[in-house]
Motif scaffolding. Sequence first.
Motif, PDB file in Angstrom:
ATOM      1  N   GLU A 155       0.803  -1.223   0.000  1.00 39.93           N
ATOM      2  CA  GLU A 155       0.000   0.000   0.000  1.00 39.93           C
ATOM      3  C   GLU A 155       0.840   1.279   0.000  1.00 39.93           C
ATOM      4  OE1 GLU A 155       0.399  -1.252   4.329  1.00 39.93           O
ATOM      5  OE2 GLU A 155      -0.103  -2.267   2.478  1.00 39.93           O
ATOM      6  N   ILE A 156       2.142   1.158   0.265  1.00 31.24           N
ATOM      7  CA  ILE A 156       2.978   2.368   0.261  1.00 31.24           C
ATOM      8  C   ILE A 156       4.162   2.242  -0.696  1.00 31.24           C
ATOM      9  CG2 ILE A 156       2.324   3.187   2.554  1.00 31.24           C
ATOM     10  CD1 ILE A 156       4.930   1.961   3.579  1.00 31.24           C
ATOM     11  N   GLU A 157       3.985   1.499  -1.758  1.00 32.55           N
ATOM     12  CA  GLU A 157       5.038   1.417  -2.776  1.00 32.55           C
ATOM     13  C   GLU A 157       5.298   2.783  -3.407  1.00 32.55           C
ATOM     14  OE1 GLU A 157       4.239  -1.516  -5.704  1.00 32.55           O
ATOM     15  OE2 GLU A 157       4.828  -3.174  -4.422  1.00 32.55           O
ATOM     16  N   ASP A 178       6.141  11.515   7.582  1.00 30.67           N
ATOM     17  CA  ASP A 178       4.975  11.631   8.449  1.00 30.67           C
ATOM     18  C   ASP A 178       3.798  10.833   7.900  1.00 30.67           C
ATOM     19  OD1 ASP A 178       3.617  12.829  10.744  1.00 30.67           O
ATOM     20  OD2 ASP A 178       2.442  13.886   9.208  1.00 30.67           O
ATOM     21  N   MET A 179       3.589  10.899   6.587  1.00 30.01           N
ATOM     22  CA  MET A 179       2.472  10.167   5.988  1.00 30.01           C
ATOM     23  C   MET A 179       2.655   8.658   6.095  1.00 30.01           C
ATOM     24  SD  MET A 179       1.761  12.400   2.570  1.00 30.01           S
ATOM     25  CE  MET A 179       0.480  11.321   1.978  1.00 30.01           C
ATOM     26  N   VAL A 180       3.875   8.188   5.958  1.00 23.96           N
ATOM     27  CA  VAL A 180       4.123   6.747   5.995  1.00 23.96           C
ATOM     28  C   VAL A 180       4.065   6.220   7.427  1.00 23.96           C
ATOM     29  CG1 VAL A 180       5.883   4.995   5.589  1.00 23.96           C
ATOM     30  CG2 VAL A 180       5.409   6.696   3.858  1.00 23.96           C
ATOM     31  N   SER A 181       4.531   6.994   8.381  1.00 24.62           N
ATOM     32  CA  SER A 181       4.580   6.498   9.759  1.00 24.62           C
ATOM     33  C   SER A 181       3.283   6.730  10.517  1.00 24.62           C
ATOM     34  CB  SER A 181       5.733   7.157  10.516  1.00 24.62           C
ATOM     35  OG  SER A 181       5.540   8.549  10.589  1.00 24.62           O
ATOM     36  N   ILE A 226       9.452  17.775   1.326  1.00 27.12           N
ATOM     37  CA  ILE A 226       8.783  16.603   0.757  1.00 27.12           C
ATOM     38  C   ILE A 226       9.153  15.344   1.536  1.00 27.12           C
ATOM     39  CG2 ILE A 226       8.735  15.088  -1.273  1.00 27.12           C
ATOM     40  CD1 ILE A 226       8.931  17.634  -2.979  1.00 27.12           C
ATOM     41  N   VAL A 227      10.421  15.216   1.899  1.00 31.05           N
ATOM     42  CA  VAL A 227      10.865  14.039   2.647  1.00 31.05           C
ATOM     43  C   VAL A 227      10.230  14.015   4.041  1.00 31.05           C
ATOM     44  CG1 VAL A 227      12.870  12.943   3.705  1.00 31.05           C
ATOM     45  CG2 VAL A 227      13.005  13.783   1.371  1.00 31.05           C
ATOM     46  N   VAL A 228      10.151  15.161   4.694  1.00 22.20           N
ATOM     47  CA  VAL A 228       9.557  15.221   6.036  1.00 22.20           C
ATOM     48  C   VAL A 228       8.069  14.860   5.982  1.00 22.20           C
ATOM     49  CG1 VAL A 228       8.937  16.802   7.903  1.00 22.20           C
ATOM     50  CG2 VAL A 228      11.232  16.858   6.935  1.00 22.20           C
ATOM     51  N   VAL A 229       7.343  15.417   5.025  1.00 25.40           N
ATOM     52  CA  VAL A 229       5.918  15.111   4.893  1.00 25.40           C
ATOM     53  C   VAL A 229       5.718  13.644   4.519  1.00 25.40           C
ATOM     54  CG1 VAL A 229       3.853  15.614   3.527  1.00 25.40           C
ATOM     55  CG2 VAL A 229       5.260  17.472   4.384  1.00 25.40           C
ATOM     56  N   ARG A 275       8.072   4.653  -1.668  1.00 26.97           N
ATOM     57  CA  ARG A 275       9.417   4.226  -2.043  1.00 26.97           C
ATOM     58  C   ARG A 275       9.852   4.887  -3.344  1.00 26.97           C
ATOM     59  NH1 ARG A 275       9.231  -1.320  -4.021  1.00 26.97           N
ATOM     60  NH2 ARG A 275       8.694  -0.169  -5.875  1.00 26.97           N
ATOM     61  N   ASP A 276       8.924   4.919  -4.302  1.00 29.10           N
ATOM     62  CA  ASP A 276       9.235   5.551  -5.588  1.00 29.10           C
ATOM     63  C   ASP A 276       9.491   7.049  -5.424  1.00 29.10           C
ATOM     64  OD1 ASP A 276       8.863   3.077  -6.744  1.00 29.10           O
ATOM     65  OD2 ASP A 276       6.779   3.495  -7.337  1.00 29.10           O
ATOM     66  N   LEU A 277       8.682   7.708  -4.604  1.00 32.66           N
ATOM     67  CA  LEU A 277       8.869   9.137  -4.379  1.00 32.66           C
ATOM     68  C   LEU A 277      10.198   9.411  -3.692  1.00 32.66           C
ATOM     69  CD1 LEU A 277       7.819  12.020  -4.508  1.00 32.66           C
ATOM     70  CD2 LEU A 277       6.620  11.601  -2.357  1.00 32.66           C
TER      71      LEU A 277
END
Length: 80
Positions: A4-6, A49-52, A43-46, A9-11
């Motif tokens: 669900e969060i592939e 946060d979205m993934v965790s 972008i990396v910080v957001v 990884r791409d981003l």
Amino acid sequence: KRKEIEWARDLAAMVQVSLVAYMSAGAFLGLANFDFFYHLVAIVVVLHDMVSRPTATKVATQDPEATRRSTGAGPTLPQV
């Protein structure tokens, strides 16, 4: 490993490519592109946060006391 969060990884991989390109071309860029680095960091910080966040929500529904300990919040009031 989680399907669900592939996209995350791409981003993250594309942000890495963007950072390498920005660093290699940075000597030739003017001040107009100076803040691009901070956009990539944001972008990396957001993304982190979205993934965790779903994991934190899952833990909170299972054991609210564990969430309180991990966040450092004060004592919880008993449920009435």
